[in-house]
Scaffold this motif. Structure first.
Motif, mmCIF file in Angstrom:
data_model
loop_
_atom_site.group_PDB
_atom_site.id
_atom_site.type_symbol
_atom_site.label_atom_id
_atom_site.label_comp_id
_atom_site.label_asym_id
_atom_site.label_seq_id
_atom_site.Cartn_x
_atom_site.Cartn_y
_atom_site.Cartn_z
ATOM 1 N N SER A 172 0.835 -1.203 0.000
ATOM 2 C CA SER A 172 0.000 0.000 0.000
ATOM 3 C C SER A 172 0.869 1.253 0.000
ATOM 4 O O SER A 172 0.486 2.268 -0.599
ATOM 5 C CB SER A 172 -0.955 -0.013 1.190
ATOM 6 N N GLY A 173 2.034 1.203 0.650
ATOM 7 C CA GLY A 173 2.951 2.331 0.563
ATOM 8 C C GLY A 173 3.458 2.551 -0.853
ATOM 9 O O GLY A 173 3.537 3.683 -1.331
ATOM 10 N N ILE A 205 -6.444 6.541 -12.006
ATOM 11 C CA ILE A 205 -5.778 6.508 -10.703
ATOM 12 C C ILE A 205 -4.263 6.446 -10.879
ATOM 13 O O ILE A 205 -3.524 7.224 -10.302
ATOM 14 C CB ILE A 205 -6.290 5.317 -9.876
ATOM 15 N N ILE A 206 -3.792 5.515 -11.723
ATOM 16 C CA ILE A 206 -2.348 5.394 -11.966
ATOM 17 C C ILE A 206 -2.086 5.817 -13.398
ATOM 18 O O ILE A 206 -2.556 5.176 -14.336
ATOM 19 C CB ILE A 206 -1.863 3.950 -11.724
ATOM 20 N N LYS A 224 -8.094 11.303 -6.699
ATOM 21 C CA LYS A 224 -7.365 11.355 -7.973
ATOM 22 C C LYS A 224 -8.248 10.854 -9.112
ATOM 23 O O LYS A 224 -8.203 11.395 -10.224
ATOM 24 C CB LYS A 224 -6.098 10.514 -7.884
ATOM 25 N N ARG A 228 4.242 16.537 -16.554
ATOM 26 C CA ARG A 228 4.766 17.559 -15.669
ATOM 27 C C ARG A 228 6.185 17.901 -16.061
ATOM 28 O O ARG A 228 6.852 17.095 -16.692
ATOM 29 C CB ARG A 228 4.745 17.076 -14.220
ATOM 30 N N ILE A 255 -5.061 6.319 1.995
ATOM 31 C CA ILE A 255 -4.730 5.949 0.618
ATOM 32 C C ILE A 255 -5.993 5.796 -0.218
ATOM 33 O O ILE A 255 -6.031 6.200 -1.389
ATOM 34 C CB ILE A 255 -3.881 4.662 0.623
ATOM 35 N N TYR A 260 2.707 5.125 -6.510
ATOM 36 C CA TYR A 260 2.142 5.013 -7.858
ATOM 37 C C TYR A 260 1.039 6.038 -8.069
ATOM 38 O O TYR A 260 0.894 6.569 -9.166
ATOM 39 C CB TYR A 260 1.583 3.614 -8.083
ATOM 40 N N VAL A 261 0.221 6.287 -7.027
ATOM 41 C CA VAL A 261 -0.879 7.240 -7.190
ATOM 42 C C VAL A 261 -0.337 8.659 -7.291
ATOM 43 O O VAL A 261 -0.799 9.460 -8.098
ATOM 44 C CB VAL A 261 -1.875 7.095 -6.018
ATOM 45 N N THR A 262 0.688 8.968 -6.462
ATOM 46 C CA THR A 262 1.197 10.339 -6.451
ATOM 47 C C THR A 262 1.977 10.650 -7.726
ATOM 48 O O THR A 262 1.715 11.640 -8.394
ATOM 49 C CB THR A 262 2.091 10.551 -5.233
ATOM 50 N N PHE A 263 2.945 9.789 -8.045
ATOM 51 C CA PHE A 263 3.705 9.980 -9.277
ATOM 52 C C PHE A 263 3.072 9.083 -10.335
ATOM 53 O O PHE A 263 1.966 8.601 -10.156
ATOM 54 C CB PHE A 263 5.177 9.635 -9.022
ATOM 55 N N LEU A 315 1.817 1.646 -3.461
ATOM 56 C CA LEU A 315 0.647 2.123 -4.208
ATOM 57 C C LEU A 315 0.480 3.630 -4.054
ATOM 58 O O LEU A 315 0.088 4.315 -5.004
ATOM 59 C CB LEU A 315 -0.599 1.398 -3.717
ATOM 60 N N LEU A 316 0.828 4.139 -2.846
ATOM 61 C CA LEU A 316 0.779 5.595 -2.649
ATOM 62 C C LEU A 316 1.751 6.302 -3.582
ATOM 63 O O LEU A 316 1.432 7.350 -4.162
ATOM 64 C CB LEU A 316 1.087 5.915 -1.187
#
Lengths: 140, 94
Positions: A46-47, B87-88, B80, B94, B73, A52-55, A49-50
């Motif tokens: 899950s970390g 999502i991904i 998002k 950017r 999360i 992946y979601v952010t970048f 995945l965070l």
């Protein structure tokens, strides 16, 4: 569309390491407290995945160039190797051994070969979860 | 005494969850539902903390932190999805 999400990026830099350290803690505390390889691996996934979601997918692949199928293979080898220790030593399959050792910084600590099996579980859970996420999120 | 106060707090948290559930079902737009689910997560982990006080155990403390991380999360992923539609991303501009 050029949106900059500075708040989410800055939050991820801090929160990812908190999740990482907590996953390591849960993984190491699994013998005497709730937790273990499965929950620790899911938390590590899950970390990631965070991230992946952010970048995006290519940036994270550049940051962490890990082939997750090889990670699954290494985890399964850990599990099988730990199970085979008993065969080499002349005991039954899956025989576990433990002893007390004097480690330099930690003092008297009990090391158990079930820890190596748990490492295998951890690596397999992280690898399989990230393989699923990458293969689903990869194509659009 | 302290048990009665903790039970009352549990009752209030459950009332809050019922109100948030009403908003999650009835909510006219998607962000209403996401905020309602996030609030339900926060109230749920408060209830786990109170139950661990009532049962006088420290075995649930990991549950609180994990629930907080998963709720965070999940909310990030939902927002998002609302903002970008994906999502991904494969490659962000950017």
């Amino acid at each position: 569309m050029n949106q900059n999400n500075v708040i989410l990026n800055t939050l991820t830099y801090v929160v990812f390491f908190m999740i990482f350290l907590f996953s390591i803690h849960i993984f190491l505390a699994g013998h005497f407290a709730p937790g273990g390889g499965f929950v620790g691996g899911l938390l590590m996934a899950s970390g990631l995945l965070l991230l992946y979601v952010t970048f995006d997918l290519e940036t994270v692949r550049k940051m962490l160039p890990i082939n997750y199928s090889i990670l699954v293979a290494i985890g399964l080898l850990f599990a099988l190797g730990t199970a085979s220790i008993g065969l080499v030593a002349g005991d039954a399959f899956f025989t576990h051994y433990f002893n007390h050792f004097q480690l330099p910084l930690l003092g008297d600590s009990e090391l158990h070969t079930a820890m190596l099996f748990d490492t295998g579980v951890y690596l397999v859970v992280v690898g399989v979860t990230m393989m699923i996420i990458e293969s689903i999120g990869g194509d659009q | 005494m302290i048990k009665a106060v903790l039970g009352l707090a549990l009752l209030f948290f459950s009332i809050t969850i019922v109100i948030c559930l009403y908003r999650a079902i009835k909510g006219p737009t998607l962000p209403d539902r996401v905020i309602a689910l996030d609030t339900i997560g926060v109230n749920l982990l408060s209830m786990v903390a109170i139950i661990s006080l009532l049962q006088e155990t420290t075995a649930y403390l990991e549950v609180i932190l994990i629930l907080g991380i998963l709720s965070f999360i999940g909310t990030i992923a939902f927002s998002k999805f609302i903002e970008r539609g994906v999502i991904i991303e494969r490659k962000s501009d950017r």
